[in-house]
Design a protein around this motif. Sequence first.
Motif, mmCIF file in Angstrom:
data_model
loop_
_atom_site.group_PDB
_atom_site.id
_atom_site.type_symbol
_atom_site.label_atom_id
_atom_site.label_comp_id
_atom_site.label_asym_id
_atom_site.label_seq_id
_atom_site.Cartn_x
_atom_site.Cartn_y
_atom_site.Cartn_z
ATOM 1 N N PRO A 16 -9.392 -35.865 102.918
ATOM 2 C CA PRO A 16 -9.386 -36.220 104.339
ATOM 3 C C PRO A 16 -10.415 -37.316 104.626
ATOM 4 C CG PRO A 16 -10.471 -34.126 104.018
ATOM 5 C CD PRO A 16 -9.949 -34.552 102.672
ATOM 6 N N THR A 17 -9.953 -38.351 105.311
ATOM 7 C CA THR A 17 -10.833 -39.426 105.772
ATOM 8 C C THR A 17 -10.645 -39.560 107.268
ATOM 9 O OG1 THR A 17 -9.150 -41.108 105.416
ATOM 10 C CG2 THR A 17 -10.626 -40.650 103.565
ATOM 11 N N PRO A 18 -11.580 -40.214 107.968
ATOM 12 C CA PRO A 18 -11.408 -40.371 109.422
ATOM 13 C C PRO A 18 -10.124 -41.114 109.797
ATOM 14 C CG PRO A 18 -13.665 -40.874 108.795
ATOM 15 C CD PRO A 18 -12.890 -40.670 107.519
ATOM 16 N N GLU A 19 -9.710 -42.064 108.960
ATOM 17 C CA GLU A 19 -8.473 -42.794 109.252
ATOM 18 C C GLU A 19 -7.259 -41.884 109.132
ATOM 19 O OE1 GLU A 19 -10.704 -44.022 106.985
ATOM 20 O OE2 GLU A 19 -11.619 -45.518 108.298
ATOM 21 N N LYS A 20 -7.292 -40.987 108.173
ATOM 22 C CA LYS A 20 -6.157 -40.080 107.991
ATOM 23 C C LYS A 20 -6.065 -39.043 109.099
ATOM 24 C CE LYS A 20 -5.735 -40.292 102.991
ATOM 25 N NZ LYS A 20 -5.795 -39.521 101.748
ATOM 26 N N LEU A 21 -7.174 -38.744 109.723
ATOM 27 C CA LEU A 21 -7.183 -37.728 110.776
ATOM 28 C C LEU A 21 -6.825 -38.283 112.146
ATOM 29 C CD1 LEU A 21 -10.339 -35.724 109.685
ATOM 30 C CD2 LEU A 21 -7.941 -35.174 109.272
ATOM 31 N N LEU A 22 -6.652 -39.606 112.261
ATOM 32 C CA LEU A 22 -6.245 -40.209 113.529
ATOM 33 C C LEU A 22 -4.772 -39.911 113.802
ATOM 34 C CD1 LEU A 22 -7.851 -43.768 113.518
ATOM 35 C CD2 LEU A 22 -8.383 -41.879 115.032
ATOM 36 N N THR A 23 -4.418 -39.956 115.065
ATOM 37 C CA THR A 23 -3.021 -39.788 115.434
ATOM 38 C C THR A 23 -2.245 -41.015 114.989
ATOM 39 O OG1 THR A 23 -3.693 -38.509 117.347
ATOM 40 C CG2 THR A 23 -1.460 -39.380 117.353
ATOM 41 N N TYR A 24 -1.129 -40.793 114.327
ATOM 42 C CA TYR A 24 -0.307 -41.904 113.832
ATOM 43 C C TYR A 24 0.969 -41.946 114.638
ATOM 44 C CZ TYR A 24 2.474 -44.749 110.684
ATOM 45 O OH TYR A 24 3.267 -45.732 110.160
ATOM 46 N N GLU A 25 1.269 -43.098 115.193
ATOM 47 C CA GLU A 25 2.468 -43.217 116.001
ATOM 48 C C GLU A 25 3.145 -44.544 115.698
ATOM 49 O OE1 GLU A 25 3.752 -43.191 120.661
ATOM 50 O OE2 GLU A 25 1.935 -42.174 120.056
ATOM 51 N N CYS A 26 4.083 -44.535 114.781
ATOM 52 C CA CYS A 26 4.903 -45.708 114.438
ATOM 53 C C CYS A 26 4.053 -46.889 113.972
ATOM 54 C CB CYS A 26 5.771 -46.114 115.609
ATOM 55 S SG CYS A 26 6.875 -44.821 116.170
ATOM 56 N N GLY A 27 2.949 -46.649 113.329
ATOM 57 C CA GLY A 27 2.140 -47.722 112.811
ATOM 58 C C GLY A 27 1.273 -48.402 113.840
ATOM 59 N N VAL A 28 1.243 -47.920 115.050
ATOM 60 C CA VAL A 28 0.456 -48.524 116.119
ATOM 61 C C VAL A 28 -0.739 -47.621 116.398
ATOM 62 C CG1 VAL A 28 0.498 -49.284 118.516
ATOM 63 C CG2 VAL A 28 2.539 -49.526 117.104
ATOM 64 N N ASP A 29 -1.914 -48.225 116.512
ATOM 65 C CA ASP A 29 -3.095 -47.434 116.840
ATOM 66 C C ASP A 29 -2.955 -46.841 118.231
ATOM 67 O OD1 ASP A 29 -4.346 -47.946 114.452
ATOM 68 O OD2 ASP A 29 -5.285 -49.789 115.182
ATOM 69 N N PRO A 30 -3.337 -45.580 118.417
ATOM 70 C CA PRO A 30 -3.213 -44.963 119.737
ATOM 71 C C PRO A 30 -4.159 -45.623 120.738
ATOM 72 C CG PRO A 30 -4.340 -43.498 118.215
ATOM 73 C CD PRO A 30 -3.879 -44.665 117.425
ATOM 74 N N VAL A 31 -3.618 -45.914 121.914
ATOM 75 C CA VAL A 31 -4.386 -46.551 122.979
ATOM 76 C C VAL A 31 -4.181 -45.744 124.252
ATOM 77 C CG1 VAL A 31 -4.683 -48.644 124.347
ATOM 78 C CG2 VAL A 31 -4.081 -48.816 121.934
ATOM 79 N N GLY A 32 -5.226 -45.489 124.991
ATOM 80 C CA GLY A 32 -5.110 -44.785 126.269
ATOM 81 C C GLY A 32 -5.054 -43.288 126.081
ATOM 82 N N GLU A 33 -4.520 -42.644 127.111
ATOM 83 C CA GLU A 33 -4.424 -41.181 127.114
ATOM 84 C C GLU A 33 -3.268 -40.710 126.253
ATOM 85 O OE1 GLU A 33 -4.212 -39.612 131.035
ATOM 86 O OE2 GLU A 33 -5.736 -40.945 131.798
ATOM 87 N N GLY A 34 -3.304 -39.458 125.911
ATOM 88 C CA GLY A 34 -2.224 -38.872 125.134
ATOM 89 C C GLY A 34 -1.140 -38.258 125.997
#
Length: 131
Positions: free
Chosen positions: A45-63
């Motif tokens: 586990p790395t911090p990058e792997k623990l991020l939310t993944y959504e179609c290759g786009v970094d998550p921006v804003g609220e969920g």
Amino acid sequence: MPEPTVGLAAGYFQSYSVVGLLTLVGVLFVAVAFGAGRLLRPVVPTPEKLLTYECGVDPVGEGWAHTQVRYYVYAFLYVVFAVDSIFLFPWATVFAAPGYGATTLVEMFIFLGFLAVGLLYAHKKGVLSWT
């Protein structure tokens, strides 16, 4: 003379044992596949792997995103009509069979009546309007 139902009961339960055995083999196959996947996968586990993944786009804003309910209502109405059409095909084949005409005709009118009541309710609530 042996009782003839004993042989029939043994054959009856033997057919269920085949179904039970196939179910057990299927459950074991899935359990072995999941177990092998858990044992063979790398766990780093790395911090990058623990991020939310959504179609290759970094998550921006609220969920939280707002979606209009009317799209779900249209999808639900589609499902109602799909079930209706699936029910119509077997009904049409049984309707032609001798001795089933009147009974199946009454059943179909009851089914279509329920469908009509649902559509009238949706129309009264204004669900079917596009605006």
